[in-house]
Write a protein that holds these residues in place. Structure first.
Motif, mmCIF file in Angstrom:
data_model
loop_
_atom_site.group_PDB
_atom_site.id
_atom_site.type_symbol
_atom_site.label_atom_id
_atom_site.label_comp_id
_atom_site.label_asym_id
_atom_site.label_seq_id
_atom_site.Cartn_x
_atom_site.Cartn_y
_atom_site.Cartn_z
ATOM 1 N N THR A 160 0.553 -1.225 0.111
ATOM 2 C CA THR A 160 0.016 0.096 -0.038
ATOM 3 C C THR A 160 0.919 1.204 -0.084
ATOM 4 O OG1 THR A 160 -1.714 -1.222 1.310
ATOM 5 C CG2 THR A 160 -1.854 1.260 1.503
ATOM 6 N N PHE A 161 1.986 1.217 0.826
ATOM 7 C CA PHE A 161 3.038 2.378 0.727
ATOM 8 C C PHE A 161 3.400 2.582 -0.778
ATOM 9 C CE2 PHE A 161 7.354 3.568 0.721
ATOM 10 C CZ PHE A 161 7.167 4.840 1.597
ATOM 11 N N LEU A 162 3.690 1.437 -1.360
ATOM 12 C CA LEU A 162 4.342 1.478 -2.822
ATOM 13 C C LEU A 162 3.467 2.309 -3.710
ATOM 14 C CD1 LEU A 162 6.174 -1.863 -2.979
ATOM 15 C CD2 LEU A 162 7.019 0.302 -2.055
ATOM 16 N N LYS A 163 2.205 2.195 -3.523
ATOM 17 C CA LYS A 163 1.028 2.443 -4.219
ATOM 18 C C LYS A 163 0.736 4.129 -4.289
ATOM 19 C CE LYS A 163 -1.304 -1.751 -4.564
ATOM 20 N NZ LYS A 163 -2.695 -2.362 -4.506
ATOM 21 N N LYS A 164 1.509 4.497 -3.009
ATOM 22 C CA LYS A 164 1.065 6.196 -2.961
ATOM 23 C C LYS A 164 1.765 6.900 -4.116
ATOM 24 C CE LYS A 164 -0.990 5.165 1.055
ATOM 25 N NZ LYS A 164 -2.611 5.265 1.087
ATOM 26 N N ASN A 165 2.837 6.478 -4.500
ATOM 27 C CA ASN A 165 3.491 7.190 -5.575
ATOM 28 C C ASN A 165 4.081 5.906 -6.534
ATOM 29 O OD1 ASN A 165 5.057 8.896 -7.210
ATOM 30 N ND2 ASN A 165 6.826 8.718 -5.815
ATOM 31 N N PRO A 166 3.303 5.381 -7.292
ATOM 32 C CA PRO A 166 3.432 4.382 -8.163
ATOM 33 C C PRO A 166 4.795 4.637 -9.090
ATOM 34 C CG PRO A 166 1.685 5.487 -9.150
ATOM 35 C CD PRO A 166 1.957 5.951 -7.665
ATOM 36 N N THR A 167 5.871 3.519 -9.044
ATOM 37 C CA THR A 167 6.848 3.626 -9.718
ATOM 38 C C THR A 167 7.115 2.458 -10.617
ATOM 39 O OG1 THR A 167 8.311 2.889 -7.843
ATOM 40 C CG2 THR A 167 8.023 5.337 -8.004
ATOM 41 N N ALA A 168 8.181 2.517 -11.319
ATOM 42 C CA ALA A 168 8.545 1.203 -12.150
ATOM 43 C C ALA A 168 9.363 0.213 -11.501
ATOM 44 C CB ALA A 168 9.227 1.543 -13.412
ATOM 45 N N SER A 169 10.107 0.631 -10.190
ATOM 46 C CA SER A 169 10.882 -0.298 -9.454
ATOM 47 C C SER A 169 11.046 -0.082 -7.957
ATOM 48 C CB SER A 169 12.238 -0.249 -10.013
ATOM 49 O OG SER A 169 12.716 1.337 -9.480
ATOM 50 N N ILE A 170 11.291 -0.724 -7.250
ATOM 51 C CA ILE A 170 11.482 -0.396 -5.761
ATOM 52 C C ILE A 170 12.622 0.681 -5.478
ATOM 53 C CG2 ILE A 170 11.583 -1.591 -3.409
ATOM 54 C CD1 ILE A 170 10.810 -3.999 -4.468
ATOM 55 N N VAL A 194 -6.851 10.676 -2.426
ATOM 56 C CA VAL A 194 -6.066 11.477 -2.802
ATOM 57 C C VAL A 194 -4.747 11.146 -1.922
ATOM 58 C CG1 VAL A 194 -5.291 13.730 -3.327
ATOM 59 C CG2 VAL A 194 -7.778 13.082 -3.561
ATOM 60 N N ASP A 195 -3.602 11.184 -2.814
ATOM 61 C CA ASP A 195 -2.220 11.056 -1.952
ATOM 62 C C ASP A 195 -1.340 12.098 -2.127
ATOM 63 O OD1 ASP A 195 -2.221 8.307 -0.229
ATOM 64 O OD2 ASP A 195 -3.087 7.736 -1.911
ATOM 65 N N TYR A 196 -0.978 12.896 -1.462
ATOM 66 C CA TYR A 196 0.329 13.773 -1.809
ATOM 67 C C TYR A 196 1.625 13.477 -1.074
ATOM 68 C CZ TYR A 196 2.777 18.392 -1.151
ATOM 69 O OH TYR A 196 3.739 19.215 -1.169
ATOM 70 N N THR A 197 2.522 13.125 -1.907
ATOM 71 C CA THR A 197 3.757 12.516 -1.438
ATOM 72 C C THR A 197 4.932 13.493 -1.549
ATOM 73 O OG1 THR A 197 4.352 11.234 -3.259
ATOM 74 C CG2 THR A 197 3.046 10.355 -1.386
ATOM 75 N N THR A 217 -7.077 8.133 -6.786
ATOM 76 C CA THR A 217 -7.089 6.760 -7.157
ATOM 77 C C THR A 217 -8.717 6.737 -7.064
ATOM 78 O OG1 THR A 217 -5.173 6.091 -6.360
ATOM 79 C CG2 THR A 217 -6.783 4.460 -6.508
ATOM 80 N N TYR A 218 -9.342 5.829 -8.062
ATOM 81 C CA TYR A 218 -10.662 5.765 -8.029
ATOM 82 C C TYR A 218 -10.954 4.342 -7.865
ATOM 83 C CZ TYR A 218 -15.552 5.405 -9.541
ATOM 84 O OH TYR A 218 -16.936 5.162 -9.444
ATOM 85 N N LYS A 219 -11.918 3.690 -6.910
ATOM 86 C CA LYS A 219 -12.036 2.514 -6.401
ATOM 87 C C LYS A 219 -13.567 2.139 -6.558
ATOM 88 C CE LYS A 219 -8.265 2.378 -3.409
ATOM 89 N NZ LYS A 219 -7.897 2.118 -2.178
ATOM 90 N N GLY A 220 -14.282 2.648 -7.683
ATOM 91 C CA GLY A 220 -15.860 2.694 -7.395
ATOM 92 C C GLY A 220 -16.099 1.295 -8.285
ATOM 93 N N LEU A 221 -15.357 0.565 -8.976
ATOM 94 C CA LEU A 221 -15.713 -0.602 -9.726
ATOM 95 C C LEU A 221 -15.059 -1.898 -9.211
ATOM 96 C CD1 LEU A 221 -17.124 -0.997 -12.383
ATOM 97 C CD2 LEU A 221 -15.075 -0.914 -13.806
ATOM 98 N N PHE A 228 -8.675 2.739 -10.954
ATOM 99 C CA PHE A 228 -7.947 3.836 -11.874
ATOM 100 C C PHE A 228 -7.152 4.780 -11.097
ATOM 101 C CE2 PHE A 228 -11.910 2.166 -13.802
ATOM 102 C CZ PHE A 228 -11.407 1.501 -14.758
ATOM 103 N N TYR A 229 -5.921 5.000 -11.408
ATOM 104 C CA TYR A 229 -5.167 6.139 -10.534
ATOM 105 C C TYR A 229 -4.490 7.054 -11.722
ATOM 106 C CZ TYR A 229 -1.446 2.892 -11.514
ATOM 107 O OH TYR A 229 -0.152 2.016 -12.012
ATOM 108 N N GLY A 230 -4.156 8.142 -11.302
ATOM 109 C CA GLY A 230 -3.457 9.079 -12.195
ATOM 110 C C GLY A 230 -3.043 10.244 -11.228
ATOM 111 N N GLY A 231 -2.127 11.024 -11.890
ATOM 112 C CA GLY A 231 -1.616 12.288 -11.168
ATOM 113 C C GLY A 231 -0.535 12.927 -11.745
ATOM 114 N N ILE A 232 0.336 13.786 -11.132
ATOM 115 C CA ILE A 232 1.281 14.389 -11.581
ATOM 116 C C ILE A 232 2.395 14.114 -10.538
ATOM 117 C CG2 ILE A 232 2.136 16.691 -11.981
ATOM 118 C CD1 ILE A 232 -0.445 17.717 -12.460
ATOM 119 N N LYS A 233 3.747 14.148 -11.244
ATOM 120 C CA LYS A 233 5.136 13.785 -10.597
ATOM 121 C C LYS A 233 5.901 14.986 -10.697
ATOM 122 C CE LYS A 233 5.110 8.664 -11.110
ATOM 123 N NZ LYS A 233 5.586 8.241 -9.682
#
Length: 763
Positions: free
Chosen positions: A141-151, A644-647, A680-684, A689-694
């Motif tokens: 769950t922590f990793l999903k707050k700011n999704p990346t291609a690697s640990i 919403v996650d702000y990291t 992150t939207y979890k209505g289905l 579905f997730y999106g944002g700005i890095k």
């Protein structure tokens, strides 16, 4: 932008528009429903079964503990919640037509339910609060707050841990813990030290997040249990067992820069007693972008694939038997924009091209005897074919490891005795490696955790290694835990560490061809002494609020430290054993809080002083920040199924490797920060579905500097004039007397960018 980038952004806009339209429609179309969050007075309870007794209506809570029961006919019901490790919950409810009920649920743990279990500090599975060694735990769950291609990238938001990019061109890097260089960090997978030296950065790539149970981090020497490399700390990536893994999970995202990442994971039942976890990770980036205008790629182009599998076998009396393997391949290059593969290894167009092939196997087998004897083993083979300009670097590294441990409780003593055998092979084509380095290192270790009283325990341990190159090596340690109250724990740890060094597995700056490598003596093993005082406080609020405060004071003193000297001669990197002391000291604190309202936050800060003293002169370590800060603020809009996650992170100034007094680049970095926001939207059902700005601030390290790469227009130094002593002569074309140097790097060159992704999961 290129046409391809414009197409990516258009697709991103269409996808986001579709998602928001769907959200609006679904909000309007909903009928009677019951929703809420399931807590255990500490944190959310994921994957709990929620249903209306006597009906077919049911669901499960997500990873945030949130549940939603939809399309409920008007009437009276009994709401039931069941989940392993907690007492069942039951509540009578009455719901009207088109009514929405918000029912938060608090579960109570059964006597068998423990808090998060950790194994890294003692090689035993114990609850985190009972471990005498402080261990930090991070979930998927922590990793999903700011999704990346690697640990590797994901660890940027862990306090006191910083991914360091070591090369502006090839973008390889390592992990710094408490300001210590990457080679001091040992990376484990399921407790096996299969990642070290040449493979450190690759060991943190390619394992799908859906198959990761948790990441455990220990700060400070752990050589008494894990041997060489575990001098500054270790990172243990623990994969799920078959009971906890999803049947199938997929996670895919793309960014506005043209990065694509795909994770696939799942489990397969093979017969009644065998389970297989299978994971695949694919990442691709093939856009040539040069926003800072130096004619070099801002981000290395990459094409990589990793395949991971883990077999688990059921045995009598629940004895352990698992076998896992991973294959990793990557093709990456960076350099001048005109570079193509036909220029590889030549001196016309500069490029750094790296082909990496790596495979790993690891397993655990509990012997079929009355005593608890566990055999662990691992092996990895890492082959690297790379060129840095016209400098080839061909290397092979193989590491084999086997370990037998005996775990026994006798009265107030909890004893662990073990024997390990490690095989190291390394060979490359550099002048520093005259012949292949091959060694077998046998080890013995023992630790005893003594229950002194109800609230006091003491751990003592020692490890013995025999290295034919360096003789006998002893690494003792001790740890004291005082559980002052159920919610207050004080830990004092002290120990030693050691590390046997191979330069070229660790420092890519030595391979760029920009500086000559000078090794002044036969390098002796590094040794360290560490003291760490840790305080953990848990706070329970009457309204369901839960918070923790985790604070540490640390001190590490190194002897025989081996660090690259960029300062004595700007055209050289000089390696030798430090004739003096190297010290890392500081304080660190984390505050985490969860509120019933759906708001949660994490704050972390570290103040540190890392310096070397030699011949009476003290100097801050290069590329080491004096302070760091990390944060994560999250909020769940439960009615909208939106979170919403702000990291972000903040780094203080660090000393940088300039080319002498005439180099116009700053000797110190500014204070800099990378901040991100995600929706992150979890209505289905089963979808996210997730999106944002890095990089919201659009920060890049070229700010305030005339250039980042010195003499990027002359990467082979063809127009540089040298005097008879090998020093650079200032000319009209080179007024600052510089040579080509891409080692001036302390942060990523990627600016602001959007991202969008989709997750699908079947439990």
């Amino acid at each position: 932008m290129t046409e391809k980038q414009n197409l990516i952004w258009k697709k991103l806009v269409y996808l986001l528009t579709g998602v928001f339209c769907f959200v609006s429609f679904s909000v309007q179309a909903q009928k009677s429903e019951v929703q809420g969050v399931i807590l255990d007075n500490r944190e959310p309870v994921p994957f709990a079964n929620v249903y209306l007794e006597g009906t077919t209506l049911g669901t499960s809570s997500d990873e945030e503990g949130i549940y939603v029961l939809k399309n409920i006919p008007e009437g009276k019901y009994k709401l039931k919640v069941t989940v392993l490790g907690y007492n069942d919950f039951s509540k009578s409810i009455s719901i009207g037509a088109n009514e929405k009920l918000n029912i938060p649920i608090k579960l109570t743990a059964t006597s068998e339910q423990l808090e998060e279990m950790v194994v890294t500090g003692t090689l035993k599975a114990v609850s985190r609060s009972e471990s005498p060694v402080p261990v930090e735990v991070y979930s998927p769950t922590f990793l999903k707050k700011n999704p990346t291609a690697s640990i590797f990238e994901a660890l940027q938001n862990v306090n006191g841990v910083r991914p360091q990019i070591n090369c502006n061109v090839c973008n390889t890097g390592d992990i710094h813990i408490n300001g210590l260089e990457g080679p001091y960090t040992l990376v484990l997978i399921d407790g096996m030290p299969i990642v070290s030296g040449l493979g450190t950065v690759y060991g943190l790539s390619g394992i799908p997040n859906s198959l990761i149970e948790q990441i455990e981090i220990v700060k400070g020497p752990a050589s008494s249990l894990y041997g060489s490399e575990a001098v500054g700390g270790l990172i243990n990536i623990i994969t799920k067992n078959s009971l906890e893994a999803p049947d199938f999970a997929a996670d895919a995202f793309l960014t506005g820069w043209g990065e694509y990442n795909l994770d696939l994971g799942g489990k397969i039942n093979i017969g009644k007693k065998t389970d297989l976890l299978l994971g695949v990770n694919y990442f691709n980036y093939d856009e040539i972008i040069d926003n800072n205008g130096d004619n070099f790629t801002d981000l290395t182009l990459q094409d990589r694939i990793s395949v991971f599998q883990k077999w688990s076998f059921q045995r009598k009396e629940n004895r352990i038997f698992s076998l896992a393997g991973r294959f990793f391949y990557e093709d990456r290059w960076g350099g001048e924009l005109q570079w193509t593969p036909e220029f590889r290894g030549g001196d016309e167009i500069y490029g750094e091209s790296i082909y990496t092939r790596r495979w790993e196997v690891l397993g655990k087998y509990q012997l079929p005897v009355k005593e608890k004897l566990l055999l662990s083993f691992s092996y990895n083979d890492h082959a690297q074919n790379s060129v840095y300009g016209n400098v080839p670097y061909l290397a092979d590294q193989r590491i084999g490891f086997t370990q037998l441990t005996w775990d026994k409780k006798v009265g107030k003593h909890d004893v662990l005795v073990g024997s390990a055998l490690r095989y190291n092979y390394y060979d490359d084509n550099t002048t520093a490696t005259v012949s292949a380095d091959e060694v077998v290192i046998p080890s013995l270790f023992v630790q005893d955790e003594i229950s002194l009283a109800k609230k006091h325990s003491l751990l003592v341990g020692v490890r013995y290694d025999y290295d034919t190159r360096h003789g006998n090596i002893f690494t003792p340690r001790t740890a004291y835990r005082w559980k002052m109250t159920d919610n207050d724990i004080l830990r004092l740890n002290a120990g030693t560490g050691f590390r046997v060094v191979n330069l070229f597995t660790e420092d890519h700056a030595a391979l760029t061809g920009a500086r000559d490598v000078i090794v002044t003596e036969a390098l002796e093993p590094e040794r360290s002494f560490n003291v760490n005082l840790n305080y953990l406080k848990k706070i329970y609020g009457d309204n369901g609020t839960f918070a923790t405060i985790d604070a540490s004071v640390f001190y590490t003193n190194f002897s025989n430290a081996i660090l690259p000297d960029y300062d004595t001669n700007p055209n050289q990197i000089i390696y030798d054993n430090l004739n003096g002391t190297s010290i890392s000291q500081g304080i660190s604190a984390n505050i985490d809080a969860v509120f019933p309202s759906g708001f949660k936050f994490s704050l972390g800060a570290t103040l540190q002083d890392v310096r070397q003293t030699e011949n009476g002169v003290s100097r801050r370590q290069i590329l080491t920040e004096s302070y760091t800060g990390t944060w994560n603020f999250g909020y769940n809009f439960r009615n909208l199924k939106l979170s919403v996650d702000y990291t972000g992170n903040l780094y203080g100034p660090m000393r940088l490797p300039t080319l002498g007094e005439n180099d116009p680049r700053s000797d110190f970095s500014p204070v800099w920060s990378i901040q991100n926001i995600q929706f992150t939207y979890k209505g289905l059902d089963n979808f996210e579905f997730y999106g944002g700005i890095k990089n919201l601030l659009d920060w890049t390290p070229n700010r305030g500097n005339p250039f980042i790469i010195a003499r990027a227009d002359d990467p082979f130094d063809k127009n540089v004039t040298f005097d008879s002593n090998g020093d650079v002569v200032a000319t009209a074309d080179n007024p600052n007397a510089l040579t080509f140097d891409p080692s001036y790097v302390y942060g990523p060159n990627q600016g602001i960018r959007g991202f969008f992704g989709l997750r699908y999961r079947i439990n």
